[in-house]
Design a protein around this motif. Structure first.
Motif, PDB file in Angstrom:
ATOM      1  N   ILE A 191       0.776  -1.116  -0.139  1.00  0.00           N
ATOM      2  CA  ILE A 191       0.102   0.100   0.025  1.00  0.00           C
ATOM      3  C   ILE A 191       0.847   1.449  -0.084  1.00  0.00           C
ATOM      4  O   ILE A 191       1.702   1.294   0.979  1.00  0.00           O
ATOM      5  CB  ILE A 191      -0.894   0.143   1.208  1.00  0.00           C
ATOM      6  N   ASN A 192       0.628   2.196  -0.945  1.00  0.00           N
ATOM      7  CA  ASN A 192       1.287   3.506  -0.693  1.00  0.00           C
ATOM      8  C   ASN A 192       0.623   4.352  -0.040  1.00  0.00           C
ATOM      9  O   ASN A 192      -0.883   4.530  -0.049  1.00  0.00           O
ATOM     10  CB  ASN A 192       1.426   4.153  -2.278  1.00  0.00           C
ATOM     11  N   MET A 193       1.285   4.857   1.008  1.00  0.00           N
ATOM     12  CA  MET A 193       0.570   5.951   1.815  1.00  0.00           C
ATOM     13  C   MET A 193       1.448   7.261   2.184  1.00  0.00           C
ATOM     14  O   MET A 193       2.736   7.237   2.202  1.00  0.00           O
ATOM     15  CB  MET A 193       0.132   5.303   3.054  1.00  0.00           C
ATOM     16  N   GLU A 194       1.080   8.300   2.494  1.00  0.00           N
ATOM     17  CA  GLU A 194       1.521   9.491   2.898  1.00  0.00           C
ATOM     18  C   GLU A 194       1.382   9.428   4.557  1.00  0.00           C
ATOM     19  O   GLU A 194       0.462   9.070   5.140  1.00  0.00           O
ATOM     20  CB  GLU A 194       0.712  10.696   2.443  1.00  0.00           C
ATOM     21  N   ILE A 195       2.568   9.503   5.066  1.00  0.00           N
ATOM     22  CA  ILE A 195       2.368   9.643   6.596  1.00  0.00           C
ATOM     23  C   ILE A 195       3.526  10.852   7.015  1.00  0.00           C
ATOM     24  O   ILE A 195       3.866  11.712   6.175  1.00  0.00           O
ATOM     25  CB  ILE A 195       3.455   8.386   7.051  1.00  0.00           C
ATOM     26  N   VAL A 196       3.464  11.274   8.237  1.00  0.00           N
ATOM     27  CA  VAL A 196       4.337  12.494   8.869  1.00  0.00           C
ATOM     28  C   VAL A 196       5.832  12.185   8.593  1.00  0.00           C
ATOM     29  O   VAL A 196       6.222  11.119   8.963  1.00  0.00           O
ATOM     30  CB  VAL A 196       3.903  12.797  10.118  1.00  0.00           C
ATOM     31  N   LEU A 197       6.463  13.187   8.043  1.00  0.00           N
ATOM     32  CA  LEU A 197       8.218  12.964   8.109  1.00  0.00           C
ATOM     33  C   LEU A 197       8.557  13.884   9.198  1.00  0.00           C
ATOM     34  O   LEU A 197       8.245  15.230   9.226  1.00  0.00           O
ATOM     35  CB  LEU A 197       8.681  13.226   6.674  1.00  0.00           C
ATOM     36  N   SER A 198       9.259  13.738  10.109  1.00  0.00           N
ATOM     37  CA  SER A 198       9.881  14.371  11.011  1.00  0.00           C
ATOM     38  C   SER A 198      11.626  14.271  11.019  1.00  0.00           C
ATOM     39  O   SER A 198      11.908  12.974  10.866  1.00  0.00           O
ATOM     40  CB  SER A 198       9.453  13.802  12.601  1.00  0.00           C
ATOM     41  N   VAL A 199      11.953  15.625  11.075  1.00  0.00           N
ATOM     42  CA  VAL A 199      13.563  15.496  11.105  1.00  0.00           C
ATOM     43  C   VAL A 199      14.002  16.173  12.319  1.00  0.00           C
ATOM     44  O   VAL A 199      13.732  17.557  12.305  1.00  0.00           O
ATOM     45  CB  VAL A 199      13.789  16.264   9.639  1.00  0.00           C
ATOM     46  N   ASP A 200      14.800  15.577  12.958  1.00  0.00           N
ATOM     47  CA  ASP A 200      15.132  16.330  13.937  1.00  0.00           C
ATOM     48  C   ASP A 200      16.343  17.332  13.662  1.00  0.00           C
ATOM     49  O   ASP A 200      16.896  17.278  12.933  1.00  0.00           O
ATOM     50  CB  ASP A 200      16.184  15.448  15.102  1.00  0.00           C
ATOM     51  N   GLY A 201      16.069  18.760  14.443  1.00  0.00           N
ATOM     52  CA  GLY A 201      16.826  19.697  14.062  1.00  0.00           C
ATOM     53  C   GLY A 201      16.637  20.963  14.853  1.00  0.00           C
ATOM     54  O   GLY A 201      15.425  20.984  15.319  1.00  0.00           O
ATOM     55  N   HIS A 202      17.411  21.863  14.699  1.00  0.00           N
ATOM     56  CA  HIS A 202      16.995  23.113  15.212  1.00  0.00           C
ATOM     57  C   HIS A 202      16.453  24.012  14.230  1.00  0.00           C
ATOM     58  O   HIS A 202      16.350  23.891  13.052  1.00  0.00           O
ATOM     59  CB  HIS A 202      18.377  23.629  15.940  1.00  0.00           C
TER      60      HIS A 202
END
Length: 161
Positions: free
Chosen positions: A30-41
């Motif tokens: 299944i192709n799905m869109e999810i949240v992308l979180s990138v640690d950073g300031h």
């Protein structure tokens, strides 16, 4: 709110100590869109290792996600009886924690919601975390720790937070 459009990560909004956007993954066919979180300031000074981690994930997503599916299935098979025992009745257990016989049956039970590109530690490993909602543990969810494109651990979400 601070907003950027990064050449690799796309459109991101700064929240407290991380950047948030969207990405697409394929899991359980299944192709799905999810949240992308990138640690950073706030400065969006993402490390080369963070970028390499996400780039490698995108390039080899099919293989990495196949490993993720296999390890989630192994975790489920190793733990589902314990989760079933925690439920009040068999009907509820059959719905939330059914006995399954293949990885494809997980698609009804596991819903990925967030991919985290973690900060680099001193060991220099490329680190990702996949957070999922699961029917058998709504409170703790499921986390998949990925280091250097290999699945290192599957367990409660806090293993990747």
């Amino acid at each position: 709110m601070i907003r950027i459009n990064d050449t690799l990560f796309g459109e991101l909004n700064y929240e407290k100590n991380y950047w948030s956007g969207k990405t697409n993954i394929q899991i359980f066919n299944i192709n799905m869109e999810i949240v992308l979180s990138v640690d950073g300031h706030e400065t969006a000074d993402f490390s080369n290792i963070q970028r390499e981690s996400f780039r490698n994930f995108q390039k080899d997503m099919e293989n990495i996600m196949d490993k993720v599916e296999q390890q989630i299935y192994k975790y489920y098979c190793d733990n589902f009886e314990e989760y079933r025992e925690m439920l009040e009745n068999e009907t509820e257990a059959d719905k939330l924690v059914p006995k399954i016989d293949s990885v494809t049956n997980l698609k009804k039970l596991v819903k990925p919601k967030q991919l985290i590109v973690r900060r680099t530690r001193k060991n220099g490993k490329r680190r990702l975390g996949l957070l999922c909602d699961v029917t058998w543990d709504m409170e703790n969810g499921l986390g998949v720790k990925i280091e250097d494109e290999s699945v290192e651990e599957v367990g409660y979400q806090d293993i990747v937070l």
